[in-house]
Motif scaffolding. Structure first.
Motif, PDB file in Angstrom:
ATOM      1  N   HIS A 141      -5.534   0.918   0.468  1.00 52.79           N
ATOM      2  CA  HIS A 141      -4.893   1.196  -0.821  1.00 52.79           C
ATOM      3  C   HIS A 141      -5.917   1.102  -1.960  1.00 52.79           C
ATOM      4  CE1 HIS A 141      -1.864   0.187  -4.138  1.00 52.79           C
ATOM      5  NE2 HIS A 141      -1.667   1.442  -3.839  1.00 52.79           N
TER       6      HIS A 141
ATOM      7  N   HIS B 197      -7.577   4.389  -3.958  1.00 52.44           N
ATOM      8  CA  HIS B 197      -7.515   4.496  -5.425  1.00 52.44           C
ATOM      9  C   HIS B 197      -8.906   4.394  -6.053  1.00 52.44           C
ATOM     10  CE1 HIS B 197      -3.281   4.675  -6.460  1.00 52.44           C
ATOM     11  NE2 HIS B 197      -2.989   3.714  -5.609  1.00 52.44           N
TER      12      HIS B 197
ATOM     13  N   HIS C  66       0.545   9.795  -2.272  1.00 57.02           N
ATOM     14  CA  HIS C  66       0.602   8.546  -3.046  1.00 57.02           C
ATOM     15  C   HIS C  66      -0.126   8.670  -4.384  1.00 57.02           C
ATOM     16  CE1 HIS C  66       0.960   4.140  -3.462  1.00 57.02           C
ATOM     17  NE2 HIS C  66      -0.223   4.226  -4.046  1.00 57.02           N
TER      18      HIS C  66
ATOM     19  N   HIS D 110       2.170   8.355  -7.810  1.00 65.88           N
ATOM     20  CA  HIS D 110       1.676   7.668  -9.009  1.00 65.88           C
ATOM     21  C   HIS D 110       1.903   8.475 -10.283  1.00 65.88           C
ATOM     22  CE1 HIS D 110      -0.260   3.761  -8.340  1.00 65.88           C
ATOM     23  NE2 HIS D 110      -0.276   4.139  -7.077  1.00 65.88           N
TER      24      HIS D 110
ATOM     25  N   HIS E 245      -0.567  -2.348 -11.445  1.00 61.69           N
ATOM     26  CA  HIS E 245      -1.236  -1.376 -10.568  1.00 61.69           C
ATOM     27  C   HIS E 245      -0.894   0.053 -10.990  1.00 61.69           C
ATOM     28  CE1 HIS E 245      -2.632   0.924  -7.239  1.00 61.69           C
ATOM     29  NE2 HIS E 245      -1.412   1.284  -6.900  1.00 61.69           N
TER      30      HIS E 245
END
Ligand SMILES: [Zn+2]
Length: 359
Positions: free
Chosen positions: A81, A85, A116, A121, A294
């Protein structure tokens, strides 16, 4: 449906100014996330060795399979993760290597980037954009999704479906997404060249450690049982942690046809923290008990999220915007159960007008 981009505005500017100042004054230890990643990958390797080579009895194998599933979830939260990112390190090769942690788990890091990083997002909790809330027609997660009679029992059966998340990922979703060029209806560029090679190598690598090597030492049904236990533990851990952060009674599910707000406000309306959790939960879920921070700052290493939550909360208070929080992990899971039950009830429809038609 194409991805919708919300504009930045004064709320994001205020948040970014405060967060940048805090990070400059309190920098995280360089290499903290990659070092943690090594610990979790070692946990994964030890669990796999224990399951395939050391277990002598069914209960030893069961414990090793549970440990393997938890370590795989740990790789999801803490390794792939942050890497996906590009938040784990200032070194992009280190981020790229950590992003491949998802391929180790049997998922495609290429498809995940679109599903994702881009779709989820950009527009969390927005039907037609966020694949994470698309379990239709089996489960209704947003009030803007159609209600069906079986949703009355979804607060009871949804958990069983969550347990199948990894199996569906491994054998269905990635392949269907790549074949169709769509993720829950949203188009994305199908992998070509080195991306396609990475997809194939990732799937073959997973098949080798999960099935190929174990089949050299154990009968097929034993290997299948070990895979199912580990994948159910992995699935429940991932699914419940992410549902606890977005699909709870305290989160909003914006109507795609309603006027849009600035990007930061959309993130704040659709993410909920459960930051009162224990230090172990915070360590294990990779700081995602502060999901709101986040979502506002996805390029920040997860070890900084808890510290930044105080800063973000302060700015929200000054700007008159709600910062949504639940007191801990179990409170968030209970809220997800209430959310499922509420959306499982048949929506009340507006009564038809009984006024006489005009003459
Ligand atoms: Zn994320």
């Amino acid at each position: 449906m194409s991805s919708r981009s919300l504009p930045h505005g004064p709320l994001y500017s205020a948040l970014k100014t405060a967060v940048d100042a805090h990070r400059a004054a309190h920098p995280s230890l360089p290499g903290a996330v990659p070092r943690k990643a090594l610990v979790i990958v070692a946990w994964f390797v030890a669990s796999w060795v224990a399951l395939v080579f050391l277990s002598q009895t069914w209960w030893q194998a069961g414990l090793a399979a549970v440990s393997l599933g938890l370590s795989m979830a740990g790789i999801g939260f803490n390794v792939q993760h942050d890497g996906g990112h590009r938040a784990a390190s200032t070194s992009q090769p280190v981020n790229a290597l950590m992003a491949l942690g998802l391929d180790l788990l049997g998922g495609s890091s290429y498809v995940w980037h679109w599903k994702h990083n881009v779709h989820h997002h950009t527009n969390p909790n927005l039907v037609g954009h966020d694949a994470d809330i698309d379990i239709e027609p089996l489960v209704r997660l947003s009030p803007t999704q159609a209600w069906r009679p079986w949703h009355r029992a979804q607060h009871l059966y949804a958990w069983a479906l969550y347990a199948l998340l990894a199996v569906k990922w491994h054998f269905v979703d990635d392949f269907v997404n790549v074949a169709t060029g769509r993720i829950s209806g949203c188009p994305f560029p199908r992998p070509r060249g080195k991306d396609l090679a990475g997809f194939v190598i990732g799937k073959l690598g997973f098949a080798t450690w999960a099935f190929g090597v174990p089949l050299l030492f154990h009968p097929p049904l034993t290997v299948l049982a070990g895979y199912l236990v580990a994948s159910v533990v992995l699935s429940l851990t991932l699914a419940i942690t992410f549902q606890a952060a977005h699909c709870v009674a305290e989160a909003e599910f914006p109507d795609p046809n309603a006027p849009s707000v600035e990007w930061a406000e959309h993130q704040l309306r659709t993410s909920v923290d459960f930051g009162g959790s224990s230090a172990f939960v915070r360590w294990f879920v990779g700081g995602l008990d502060h999901q709101t921070v986040h979502h506002l700052f996805p390029r920040v290493p997860h070890v900084e999220l808890a510290g930044l939550a105080k800063v973000v909360r302060e700015v929200c208070r000054a700007q008159g915007v709600a910062y949504r929080e639940l007191p801990g992990f179990f409170a968030a899971v209970a809220s997800h159960g209430r959310h499922l039950a509420a959306l499982g009830r048949e929506p009340v429809r507006a009564p038809l007008s009984t006024a006489p038609a005009p003459a």
